[in-house]
Write an enzyme that holds these catalytic residues in place. Structure first.
Site, PDB file in Angstrom:
ATOM      1  N   CYS A 165       0.711  -1.327  -0.224  1.00 20.66           N
ATOM      2  CA  CYS A 165      -0.134   0.047   0.054  1.00 20.66           C
ATOM      3  C   CYS A 165       0.723   1.374  -0.070  1.00 20.66           C
ATOM      4  O   CYS A 165       0.514   2.335  -0.146  1.00 20.66           O
ATOM      5  CB  CYS A 165      -0.965   0.082   1.142  1.00 20.66           C
ATOM      6  SG  CYS A 165      -1.918  -1.492   1.400  1.00 20.66           S
ATOM      7  N   HIS A 305      -2.599   7.147   7.083  1.00 21.03           N
ATOM      8  CA  HIS A 305      -3.035   5.975   6.512  1.00 21.03           C
ATOM      9  C   HIS A 305      -4.332   5.586   6.827  1.00 21.03           C
ATOM     10  O   HIS A 305      -5.065   5.102   5.765  1.00 21.03           O
ATOM     11  CB  HIS A 305      -2.007   4.722   6.923  1.00 21.03           C
ATOM     12  CG  HIS A 305      -2.092   3.676   6.139  1.00 21.03           C
ATOM     13  ND1 HIS A 305      -1.902   3.590   4.756  1.00 21.03           N
ATOM     14  CD2 HIS A 305      -2.284   2.432   6.498  1.00 21.03           C
ATOM     15  CE1 HIS A 305      -1.969   2.378   4.591  1.00 21.03           C
ATOM     16  NE2 HIS A 305      -2.299   1.537   5.367  1.00 21.03           N
ATOM     17  N   GLU A 316      -0.971   4.200  14.402  1.00 17.78           N
ATOM     18  CA  GLU A 316      -0.436   5.399  13.860  1.00 17.78           C
ATOM     19  C   GLU A 316      -0.785   6.817  14.693  1.00 17.78           C
ATOM     20  O   GLU A 316      -0.076   7.693  14.622  1.00 17.78           O
ATOM     21  CB  GLU A 316      -1.496   5.727  12.378  1.00 17.78           C
ATOM     22  CG  GLU A 316      -0.712   6.833  11.677  1.00 17.78           C
ATOM     23  CD  GLU A 316      -1.647   6.668  10.261  1.00 17.78           C
ATOM     24  OE1 GLU A 316      -1.215   7.571   9.563  1.00 17.78           O
ATOM     25  OE2 GLU A 316      -2.375   5.935  10.094  1.00 17.78           O
ATOM     26  N   LYS A 337      -9.580   7.836   3.210  1.00 19.44           N
ATOM     27  CA  LYS A 337     -10.000   6.486   2.779  1.00 19.44           C
ATOM     28  C   LYS A 337     -11.473   6.278   3.260  1.00 19.44           C
ATOM     29  O   LYS A 337     -12.168   5.156   2.897  1.00 19.44           O
ATOM     30  CB  LYS A 337      -9.209   5.446   3.570  1.00 19.44           C
ATOM     31  CG  LYS A 337      -7.813   5.252   2.834  1.00 19.44           C
ATOM     32  CD  LYS A 337      -6.897   4.227   3.463  1.00 19.44           C
ATOM     33  CE  LYS A 337      -5.443   3.903   2.872  1.00 19.44           C
ATOM     34  NZ  LYS A 337      -4.619   4.970   3.276  1.00 19.44           N
ATOM     35  N   HIS A 342      -9.808   1.737   0.346  1.00 19.24           N
ATOM     36  CA  HIS A 342      -8.366   1.856   0.269  1.00 19.24           C
ATOM     37  C   HIS A 342      -7.748   1.278  -1.076  1.00 19.24           C
ATOM     38  O   HIS A 342      -8.075   0.126  -1.535  1.00 19.24           O
ATOM     39  CB  HIS A 342      -8.000   0.797   1.227  1.00 19.24           C
ATOM     40  CG  HIS A 342      -6.341   0.425   1.617  1.00 19.24           C
ATOM     41  ND1 HIS A 342      -5.449   0.998   1.008  1.00 19.24           N
ATOM     42  CD2 HIS A 342      -5.808  -0.088   2.508  1.00 19.24           C
ATOM     43  CE1 HIS A 342      -4.186   1.026   1.652  1.00 19.24           C
ATOM     44  NE2 HIS A 342      -4.294   0.225   2.289  1.00 19.24           N
ATOM     45  N   PHE A 403       1.662  -3.760   4.056  1.00 13.08           N
ATOM     46  CA  PHE A 403       1.769  -5.157   4.340  1.00 13.08           C
ATOM     47  C   PHE A 403       3.542  -5.262   4.272  1.00 13.08           C
ATOM     48  O   PHE A 403       4.024  -5.025   3.237  1.00 13.08           O
ATOM     49  CB  PHE A 403       0.976  -6.151   3.600  1.00 13.08           C
ATOM     50  CG  PHE A 403      -0.256  -6.225   3.993  1.00 13.08           C
ATOM     51  CD1 PHE A 403      -0.801  -5.469   5.082  1.00 13.08           C
ATOM     52  CD2 PHE A 403      -1.113  -7.277   3.396  1.00 13.08           C
ATOM     53  CE1 PHE A 403      -2.102  -5.608   5.493  1.00 13.08           C
ATOM     54  CE2 PHE A 403      -2.606  -7.255   3.739  1.00 13.08           C
ATOM     55  CZ  PHE A 403      -3.030  -6.381   4.793  1.00 13.08           C
TER      56      PHE A 403
END
Length: 416
Positions: A165, A305, A316, A337, A342, A403
């Site tokens: 991502c 994010h 985060e 998002k 996403h 990831f």
């Protein structure tokens, strides 16, 4: 050596809430949700039956039908968004040195639909291997950068970035670094993803990563809400034209913002889960600020994010409070998002565009779908819940994490 300054001179976007930059921005500031039941395949037997798909899109409006059949959807999206950015920048109208213009393009997965289609065709056949001659060129992740370069005759640096991502954010940072080192005059940078497929939805369901709020798709992506239950899969593309400042000024280019700095780090913790204390996120924001020669007090807005997962949102936020200290309470924070879903490898670039337009317009887009406060989050932080907010935005920071523990932070600022 003296590093060059790098600016943004063109934007392109193809997203679940708008098929152009203008439509995308209007969707953001109005708090529009792009989530709806999946139309590209029958998802009735899946745990998650909805996604943030692109709407009212016909590739033949942009690409000849015969040529479009040679491209996976992720490359089609790349061609459309990069075309908008190139037209916006008017870069080709200035008769540039094409040997010094490159393309760096990110995607987390690449041609997933092409892989799926060829596999299904083989299984449905008599066992004789009959594969489309364009199968491999359609599937490989680097092909989008190649197609963009071929269209415009761009002979500068050309490659793909793959970091889940964080892919398109890594593409932007790489492009920024090459230009400021004097290796290129301009670079088309961004990313695209087309993972709303049987394998994409099935795979992320297998990971238990997706929201399963099938009764209310439009409210399913709810970052920082107590009842968040996973992310909503999206698709699309975004493109930036990054250009050396003096090169842009010499041709009279419109300049949106300056790229101030970028940071990269790794959690080195887990293949899918973030570091529980946000260590990688903390490190990458510190690195970006250092690279930009800015202090935490200089930042006005963070596009986080913020995927709407139980663990990610918490880690985060811990990192933000650690890095920004008391200034965290002066920031606007938002997760776009919540509206776009996403976009995986394309998330970073469309969120970079949100930052750039927040600087241009002095408006912070909201985090929609906030219904219930979560005691895990500091209530004094301004998450820009449910409604866009006007404020002076001189500096905006964009976080994207992937990831494998890949982390990026990119900083944009008003041109001075």
């Amino acid at each position: 050596m003296e590093l060059k300054r790098v600016v943004v001179t063109g934007l392109g976007a193809l997203t679940p809430i708008g098929n152009t930059v203008e439509e995308y921005w209007n969707g953001l500031i109005s708090g529009k949700s792009g989530a709806a039941p999946i139309k590209q395949f029958d998802a009735s037997k899946f745990k998650t039956q909805f996604a943030c798909e692109i709407k009212d899109f016909n590739v033949e409006d942009f690409i000849d039908r015969k040529e479009a059949r040679k491209l996976d959807q992720f490359s089609q999206y790349a061609m459309v968004s990069s075309s908008e950015a190139m037209a916006d920048s008017k870069l080709m109208e200035s008769d540039p040195n094409k040997d010094r213009i490159g393309v760096i393009w990110g995607s987390g997965i690449g041609g997933l639909k092409s892989l799926q289609d060829e596999h299904e065709n083989f299984l449905d056949g008599d066992g004789t291997p009959k594969f489309n001659p364009f199968f491999i060129p359609k599937m490989i992740v680097d092909i989008a950068a190649g197609h963009i370069a071929i269209k415009y005759g761009l002979r500068g640096p050309n490659f793909a970035t793959v970091s889940a991502c964080a892919s398109s954010s890594n593409a932007i940072i790489d492009a920024y670094n090459l230009i400021r080192l004097g290796k290129a005059d301009a670079i088309v940078s961004g990313g695209s993803e087309a993972a709303v497929t049987i394998m994409g939805v099935g795979g992320f369901n297998g990971l238990r990563a997706l929201s399963m709020r099938n009764d209310s798709p439009e409210t399913a992506s709810r970052p920082f809400d107590k009842d968040r239950d996973g992310f909503v899969l999206g698709e699309g593309a975004g493109a930036l034209i990054l250009e050396e400042y003096e090169h842009a000024v010499a041709r009279g280019a419109k300049i949106y913002a300056e790229v101030a700095g970028g940071g990269m780090s790794c959690d080195a913790h887990h293949i899918t889960a973030p570091h529980p204390e946000g260590l990688g996120a903390r490190n990458v924001m510190i690195e970006a600020l250092k690279d930009a020669e800015l202090t935490p007090e200089d930042v006005d807005y963070i596009n986080v994010h913020g995927t709407s997962t139980p663990l990610g949102d918490i880690s985060e936020t811990k990192a933000i409070k650690d890095v920004f200290g008391e200034n965290a309470y002066n920031l606007n924070i938002s997760s776009t998002k919540s509206m776009t879903g996403h976009l995986l490898g394309a998330a970073g670039v469309i969120e970079a565009i949100a930052c750039i337009l927040s600087i241009k317009n002095d408006i912070v887009p909201p985090t929609i779908n906030h219904f219930t406060d979560d005691p895990e989050f500091d209530s004094k932080l301004n998450f820009t819940f449910n409604k866009a907010q006007e404020r002076k935005v001189n500096v905006a920071l964009s976080n994207t994490f992937g990831f494998g523990g890949h982390n990026t932070s990119t900083i944009f600022k008003k041109l001075k």
